[in-house]
Scaffold this active site. Structure first.
Site, short mmCIF file in Angstrom:
data_model
loop_
_atom_site.label_atom_id
_atom_site.label_comp_id
_atom_site.label_asym_id
_atom_site.label_seq_id
_atom_site.Cartn_x
_atom_site.Cartn_y
_atom_site.Cartn_z
N HIS A 78 -0.47 -3.36 -0.92
CA HIS A 78 -0.84 -4.76 -0.68
C HIS A 78 -1.72 -5.30 -1.79
CE1 HIS A 78 -5.02 -4.03 0.87
NE2 HIS A 78 -4.51 -2.92 1.37
N ASP A 80 -3.85 -8.14 -1.50
CA ASP A 80 -5.10 -8.81 -1.12
C ASP A 80 -6.24 -7.82 -1.04
OD1 ASP A 80 -3.79 -7.69 1.22
OD2 ASP A 80 -5.27 -8.72 2.45
N ASP A 140 -8.63 -0.98 -3.06
CA ASP A 140 -7.88 -1.18 -1.83
C ASP A 140 -7.32 -2.59 -1.85
OD1 ASP A 140 -6.90 -1.16 0.74
OD2 ASP A 140 -8.85 -1.17 1.74
N GLU A 173 -2.66 -7.97 4.08
CA GLU A 173 -2.75 -6.75 4.88
C GLU A 173 -4.13 -6.59 5.50
OE1 GLU A 173 -3.54 -2.40 5.61
OE2 GLU A 173 -4.59 -3.85 4.34
N GLU A 174 -5.16 -7.00 4.76
CA GLU A 174 -6.53 -6.78 5.22
C GLU A 174 -6.89 -7.60 6.45
OE1 GLU A 174 -8.26 -4.46 4.38
OE2 GLU A 174 -7.89 -3.88 2.32
N ASP A 196 -1.88 3.47 0.10
CA ASP A 196 -2.99 2.64 0.56
C ASP A 196 -4.06 3.48 1.24
OD1 ASP A 196 -4.47 0.37 1.20
OD2 ASP A 196 -3.29 -0.11 2.98
N HIS A 378 -13.90 -1.75 0.81
CA HIS A 378 -14.45 -2.93 1.51
C HIS A 378 -15.92 -3.18 1.21
CE1 HIS A 378 -11.14 -3.07 4.88
NE2 HIS A 378 -10.65 -2.69 3.71
#
Length: 406
Positions: A78, A80, A140, A173-174, A196, A378
């Site tokens: 992903h 994002d 990520d 995705e997040e 991922d 994150h």
């Protein structure tokens, strides 16, 4: 080109998804990276390269002669980044031959210490990549994107034997919307791997069952001087509701396959309040019980303060992919061999979260998850190394090779 070199360019593109936008994609900046990836896939020689109106990027590599009997396989990542920390104006920092000690962030006045993050010692001698500490890095999952493209470039440049290969890069995705507009009919893979995960030797094929719980509380406001037996303070009701959930089942008290209730937002005033939760558990029965418990608590509050005081909306987000992977354990076995062939011992862990692959597995594309080599996702201490990204590319190539074995 090595994967980390691509990655350094990708992380500079702002792609933070926005759960409140109501659009697909949720942030227009995701198109900026999607356009870059489309051009790069075309340049390295991929076919049927496409970027659609919802910001999904797809590409295919036709099977090599003599391997038409191999089922089409895909790799997915992903674009994002998570809204938990800023993803704007990322300034990647490269520390060659990293000494394995504390990492200083002068721009942020912060230190990532080996005491708090002991895995740093294992990265001694590698090329450590971080942000400047004022933003997240974006490993990520821009690391997964870079690793997939680098693997495809290697297959093409070295004319390696392979079956039909597909890649897909998803937005959002997040925020749990990574497959909302995924074109299942266009994506020709019969099975796939998301890239991922965490460290490069990770292999994941079990994840949380997940739901969201949104709560609206209606109070009754009167002057506090004459409130006796009349006022219903929505904020107090919210606090009471939260206290009825088991404290031991919060994220900060759980690990492994232990599920939780996680309060993600709360706002309001005397007359009205709103609360949002995410509910997680690997075991389906315990997951269902957690949702039922939330409903029982809402009912108890309404019985005490009056029907309609609490309005609860529960919505399932995704389910444990394990049930859909079990009939296709050859995917796990091939990935296990691929990681070992790259000189590592596979670490199988239950994902304490979800992936695009979880939802795709229920849509008919069994999809285990591979590691990228990244850590501390994150947050502003997110990091990865160039060497671990190289090994992630090697694992992907080994998986492709593994499909050729009889």
């Amino acid at each position: 080109m090595r994967a980390y070199e691509r990655f350094i360019d990708y992380v500079k593109v702002h792609t933070t998804s926005d759960e409140n936008s109501g659009t697909h994609p949720s942030f227009k900046g995701e198109f900026d990276l999607a356009g870059i990836l489309k051009e790069e896939l075309e340049r390295i020689g991929m076919k049927q390269v496409r970027m659609d109106e919802h910001c999904y990027v797809y590409a295919m590599l036709p099977t090599a002669n003599g391997y038409e009997n191999i089922a089409p396989m895909g790799f997915i990542a992903h674009m994002d980044t998570a809204p938990d920390a800023s993803g704007k104006d990322v300034k990647p920092q490269i520390r060659s031959n990293y000494a394995g000690g504390d990492v200083s962030y002068p721009a942020a006045g912060a230190v990532m210490s080996t005491k708090d993050f002991p895995f740093l010692k294992e990265m001694k001698g590698e090329t450590l990549i971080t942000s400047d500490g004022t933003t997240l890095l974006g490993a990520d999952d821009k690391a997964g994107v870079a690793e997939i493209i680098t693997a495809m470039e290697t297959v093409i440049a070295e004319n390696r034997p392979h079956g039909e290969l597909w890649v897909a890069f998803t937005p959002d995705e997040e925020i749990g919307e990574g497959t909302d507009c995924f074109d299942l009919e266009h994506f020709g893979a019969k099975y796939a791997y998301t890239v991922d995960g965490g460290d490069v030797n990770c292999l994941e094929y079990e994840n949380f069952n997940a739901a969201s719980a949104n709560i609206r509380i209606t109070g009754f406001s009167v002057h506090p001087g004459s409130a006796k037996d009349t006022m219903i303070n929505a904020l107090n009701v919210a606090a009471e509701l939260h206290s009825m959930l088991p404290e031991s089942e919060r994220p900060e008290h759980t690990e492994g396959r232990e599920g939780f209730y996680h309060l993600t937002g709360m706002s309001g005033h005397v007359s009205e309040a709103a609360m949002s939760y995410i509910i997680r558990d690997h075991d389906m029965n315990r997951f269902l019980e957690k949702k039922a418990n939330m409903e029982r608590i809402a009912g108890t509050i309404n019985a005490k303060y009056g029907e309609g005081t609490v309005k609860l909306e529960l919505k399932d987000s995704y389910y444990n992919m394990l049930e859909k992977i079990k009939p296709h354990m050859h995917l796990v076995e091939n990935a296990d061999r691929a990681i070992r062939k790259a000189g590592m011992t596979p670490v199988v862990v239950p994902v304490r979260g979800g992936t695009d692959g979880a939802r795709l597995s229920y849509d008919g594309i069994p999809c285990p998850n591979l590691g990228t080599g990244g850590y501390n996702f994150h947050g502003n201490f997110e990091c990865i190394t160039a060497e671990r990204m190289d090994r992630a590319v090697e694992v992907i190539l080994n998986i492709i090779d593994g499909t050729l074995e009889k």
